[in-house]
Design a protein around this motif. Sequence first.
Motif, PDB file in Angstrom:
ATOM      1  N   TYR A  28       0.785  -1.256   0.011  1.00 19.26           N
ATOM      2  CA  TYR A  28       0.239   0.012   0.015  1.00 19.26           C
ATOM      3  C   TYR A  28       0.849   1.440  -0.022  1.00 19.26           C
ATOM      4  O   TYR A  28       0.704   2.301  -0.710  1.00 19.26           O
ATOM      5  CB  TYR A  28      -1.126   0.103   1.128  1.00 19.26           C
ATOM      6  CG  TYR A  28      -1.586   1.205   1.361  1.00 19.26           C
ATOM      7  CD1 TYR A  28      -2.719   1.418   0.510  1.00 19.26           C
ATOM      8  CD2 TYR A  28      -1.234   2.533   2.327  1.00 19.26           C
ATOM      9  CE1 TYR A  28      -3.377   2.894   0.713  1.00 19.26           C
ATOM     10  CE2 TYR A  28      -1.949   3.648   2.277  1.00 19.26           C
ATOM     11  CZ  TYR A  28      -2.826   3.674   1.263  1.00 19.26           C
ATOM     12  OH  TYR A  28      -3.562   5.036   1.699  1.00 19.26           O
ATOM     13  N   ALA A  29       1.741   1.487   0.950  1.00 16.66           N
ATOM     14  CA  ALA A  29       2.625   2.586   1.181  1.00 16.66           C
ATOM     15  C   ALA A  29       3.400   2.883  -0.245  1.00 16.66           C
ATOM     16  O   ALA A  29       3.265   4.086  -0.472  1.00 16.66           O
ATOM     17  CB  ALA A  29       3.732   2.481   2.416  1.00 16.66           C
ATOM     18  N   THR A  30       4.016   1.987  -0.867  1.00 11.76           N
ATOM     19  CA  THR A  30       4.793   2.104  -1.800  1.00 11.76           C
ATOM     20  C   THR A  30       3.832   2.493  -3.351  1.00 11.76           C
ATOM     21  O   THR A  30       3.941   3.191  -4.282  1.00 11.76           O
ATOM     22  CB  THR A  30       5.714   1.045  -2.283  1.00 11.76           C
ATOM     23  OG1 THR A  30       5.096  -0.126  -2.453  1.00 11.76           O
ATOM     24  CG2 THR A  30       6.783   1.317  -1.376  1.00 11.76           C
ATOM     25  N   GLY A  31       2.655   1.532  -3.390  1.00  6.77           N
ATOM     26  CA  GLY A  31       1.816   1.769  -4.653  1.00  6.77           C
ATOM     27  C   GLY A  31       1.236   2.984  -4.612  1.00  6.77           C
ATOM     28  O   GLY A  31       0.912   3.468  -5.771  1.00  6.77           O
ATOM     29  N   VAL A  32       0.622   3.452  -3.512  1.00  4.02           N
ATOM     30  CA  VAL A  32      -0.002   4.757  -3.376  1.00  4.02           C
ATOM     31  C   VAL A  32       0.855   5.946  -3.440  1.00  4.02           C
ATOM     32  O   VAL A  32       0.634   7.245  -3.909  1.00  4.02           O
ATOM     33  CB  VAL A  32      -1.163   4.885  -2.354  1.00  4.02           C
ATOM     34  CG1 VAL A  32      -1.891   6.213  -2.350  1.00  4.02           C
ATOM     35  CG2 VAL A  32      -2.078   3.814  -2.637  1.00  4.02           C
ATOM     36  N   GLY A  33       1.935   5.568  -2.464  1.00  6.27           N
ATOM     37  CA  GLY A  33       2.779   6.783  -2.012  1.00  6.27           C
ATOM     38  C   GLY A  33       3.744   7.149  -3.455  1.00  6.27           C
ATOM     39  O   GLY A  33       4.007   8.468  -3.600  1.00  6.27           O
ATOM     40  N   GLY A  34       3.625   6.414  -4.345  1.00  6.70           N
ATOM     41  CA  GLY A  34       4.473   6.637  -5.627  1.00  6.70           C
ATOM     42  C   GLY A  34       3.567   7.825  -6.379  1.00  6.70           C
ATOM     43  O   GLY A  34       4.434   8.490  -7.123  1.00  6.70           O
ATOM     44  N   CYS A  35       2.355   8.088  -6.114  1.00 11.79           N
ATOM     45  CA  CYS A  35       1.629   9.133  -6.724  1.00 11.79           C
ATOM     46  C   CYS A  35       1.786  10.732  -6.258  1.00 11.79           C
ATOM     47  O   CYS A  35       1.155  11.376  -6.619  1.00 11.79           O
ATOM     48  CB  CYS A  35       0.250   8.770  -6.575  1.00 11.79           C
ATOM     49  SG  CYS A  35      -0.287   7.263  -7.585  1.00 11.79           S
ATOM     50  N   LEU A  36       2.379  10.611  -4.861  1.00 13.94           N
ATOM     51  CA  LEU A  36       2.861  11.666  -4.389  1.00 13.94           C
ATOM     52  C   LEU A  36       3.471  12.686  -5.082  1.00 13.94           C
ATOM     53  O   LEU A  36       3.351  14.040  -5.186  1.00 13.94           O
ATOM     54  CB  LEU A  36       3.532  11.745  -3.017  1.00 13.94           C
ATOM     55  CG  LEU A  36       2.702  10.762  -2.053  1.00 13.94           C
ATOM     56  CD1 LEU A  36       3.868  10.491  -0.935  1.00 13.94           C
ATOM     57  CD2 LEU A  36       1.631  11.748  -1.276  1.00 13.94           C
ATOM     58  N   LEU A  37       4.383  12.051  -6.098  1.00 15.12           N
ATOM     59  CA  LEU A  37       5.066  12.898  -7.055  1.00 15.12           C
ATOM     60  C   LEU A  37       4.838  12.398  -8.342  1.00 15.12           C
ATOM     61  O   LEU A  37       4.801  11.078  -8.485  1.00 15.12           O
ATOM     62  CB  LEU A  37       6.657  13.074  -6.589  1.00 15.12           C
ATOM     63  CG  LEU A  37       6.794  14.080  -5.403  1.00 15.12           C
ATOM     64  CD1 LEU A  37       8.246  14.179  -5.302  1.00 15.12           C
ATOM     65  CD2 LEU A  37       6.274  15.413  -5.516  1.00 15.12           C
ATOM     66  N   THR A  38       4.716  12.948  -9.389  1.00 12.83           N
ATOM     67  CA  THR A  38       4.678  12.249 -10.838  1.00 12.83           C
ATOM     68  C   THR A  38       6.054  11.449 -11.092  1.00 12.83           C
ATOM     69  O   THR A  38       5.781  10.315 -11.859  1.00 12.83           O
ATOM     70  CB  THR A  38       4.489  13.245 -11.706  1.00 12.83           C
ATOM     71  OG1 THR A  38       5.477  14.415 -11.594  1.00 12.83           O
ATOM     72  CG2 THR A  38       3.333  14.132 -11.820  1.00 12.83           C
ATOM     73  N   VAL A  39       7.157  11.630 -10.716  1.00 17.38           N
ATOM     74  CA  VAL A  39       8.105  11.000 -10.959  1.00 17.38           C
ATOM     75  C   VAL A  39       8.391   9.434 -10.011  1.00 17.38           C
ATOM     76  O   VAL A  39       9.161   8.749 -10.411  1.00 17.38           O
ATOM     77  CB  VAL A  39       9.478  11.603 -10.576  1.00 17.38           C
ATOM     78  CG1 VAL A  39       9.540  12.890 -11.632  1.00 17.38           C
ATOM     79  CG2 VAL A  39       9.646  12.212  -9.069  1.00 17.38           C
ATOM     80  N   GLY A  40       7.309   9.118  -9.440  1.00 16.84           N
ATOM     81  CA  GLY A  40       7.312   8.110  -8.584  1.00 16.84           C
ATOM     82  C   GLY A  40       6.879   6.763  -9.080  1.00 16.84           C
ATOM     83  O   GLY A  40       6.971   5.810  -8.568  1.00 16.84           O
ATOM     84  N   SER A  41       6.194   6.963 -10.041  1.00 15.17           N
ATOM     85  CA  SER A  41       5.801   5.911 -10.873  1.00 15.17           C
ATOM     86  C   SER A  41       5.615   6.140 -12.520  1.00 15.17           C
ATOM     87  O   SER A  41       5.747   7.116 -12.963  1.00 15.17           O
ATOM     88  CB  SER A  41       4.055   5.645 -10.502  1.00 15.17           C
ATOM     89  OG  SER A  41       3.403   6.727 -11.113  1.00 15.17           O
ATOM     90  N   ALA A  42       5.744   4.756 -13.056  1.00 17.08           N
ATOM     91  CA  ALA A  42       5.770   4.951 -14.542  1.00 17.08           C
ATOM     92  C   ALA A  42       4.564   5.547 -14.976  1.00 17.08           C
ATOM     93  O   ALA A  42       4.431   6.402 -16.070  1.00 17.08           O
ATOM     94  CB  ALA A  42       5.795   3.623 -15.176  1.00 17.08           C
ATOM     95  N   CYS A  43       3.314   5.447 -14.366  1.00 14.89           N
ATOM     96  CA  CYS A  43       2.124   6.027 -14.921  1.00 14.89           C
ATOM     97  C   CYS A  43       2.320   7.592 -14.589  1.00 14.89           C
ATOM     98  O   CYS A  43       1.725   8.299 -15.579  1.00 14.89           O
ATOM     99  CB  CYS A  43       0.956   5.724 -13.931  1.00 14.89           C
ATOM    100  SG  CYS A  43       0.729   4.022 -13.760  1.00 14.89           S
TER     101      CYS A  43
END
Length: 460
Positions: free
Chosen positions: A405-420
């Motif tokens: 949960y923490a990494t899956g949603v936390g990656g959206c805190l900044l745009t650079v945190g996820s491929a999406c």
Amino acid sequence: MTLIIVLMLVFSYVLIATGHLTGVNKAAIAMFLGTISWVVFVIWGDDFVQSQHAADYAEFLAGNVSTSKTVKYFIYDELFLKYVGRAAAIVMFLLATMSIIEILNNNGCFDFINEWIHTRNPKRVLWTITLATFLLSATLDNLATSMLMLVIMHSIVKNRSQRMLIGSAIVLAACCGGCFTVIGDCTGLLLWGDEAITATHFSSYLVLPAVIAWIVPTILINRELPSRLDIEWQVAPYRGDDTRLNRWQRLLMLFVGIGGLWFVPTFLSLTRLSPFLGALCVLSVLWVVNEAFNRKLMNADQMSQRRFPRVLQYGAIQQMLFVMGIMLGFGAVAETGVLTDIALWFKNTIGNIWVIGAVSGILSSCIDMFTIAVSDISMAESLFDVTTTSGDFGQNGTFWLIVAYATGVGGCLLTVGSACGIALMQMEHIRLGWYIKHIAPKVLFGWIAGMIILYIECLI
């Protein structure tokens, strides 16, 4: 040499985190890390093998004399192939889901979404497209799903500022939807493949936090949208000589593709084979149905020419290469034994798994959510065997839920945190500063609310 391999890993972290500034693709960085780490490991393989795997190597020799050649054979057969297999299982699953999305899209199976949101009401557009994203990403790859929805949104919403807000909500919905199922995100696939979690337990605990993390920021984003959207509805795209399938054919293909993937957890429980085999089985059946429905078009001179397949193909391939590189790189680091030392330091210094989860979520927004998740999982597995350990680090332990949960949603805190998020930045030319100002606080609020819900669930 252990220090050199660790420094390469840290340097790769820095390059991945600053990829939006340097312009270097993170997939290239990950592949370089994965290849060079094992090259260095093999060059000094005798030292690593004697220090970490002396007993296994002695059994491998079976009384023969140790040579540099036997050391290399041992590393390849007993160490390297194990990590290749783990990474390949995830890559093959991503390949299958990407192909399923491409087949469904080429046959107009996602045109129902356009029909569903055929309105200028901003609330309906936002909630319909994000709901569809949330549900689809729980079954398909969240990157491919988000890119599919971003292209749909880009084609109908003409105002760039409106697209930036709705696109941010789409990325959030994709990451939240992907994190609560074992087949929706690479982290869930990794945990599931390592038998750290079971599909039912994982989803039952994470579905409510994921829904909260999606709904709360989306409500706040909805308040910034104007009362009327600048929308232009286009004619259905050309798909060849006569490719428009009727509604029941498109519904049947949706059922085979999407419904078939929901059978993958059952496939695993029945056969104990890798999930990617189930996904490939679904793909093969869908492929046959596709050719049966389009048999008159197989030899047509002009086939489908759409923007979706190429976008999905390139994005998914980059993600597959990134996953392969990161997992191979961490495999080399793990075999040096240094991960165990780092894990012990974290255990003795921090200790609290919720604090580790919170820190991981923040780091995932700056570096990459899958990279941080693999770091946490690799360090935990270096200390604990999930098949024999009970408690937080055993099968269905709390730690695995927190990391997912923490990494899956936390990656959206900044745009650079996820491929999406990176796909959104490239498609809509969004600046990081704008996202931090308008979106990040909303996502943070939802992420914290979801963490609180997960904490309460684990206490109960």
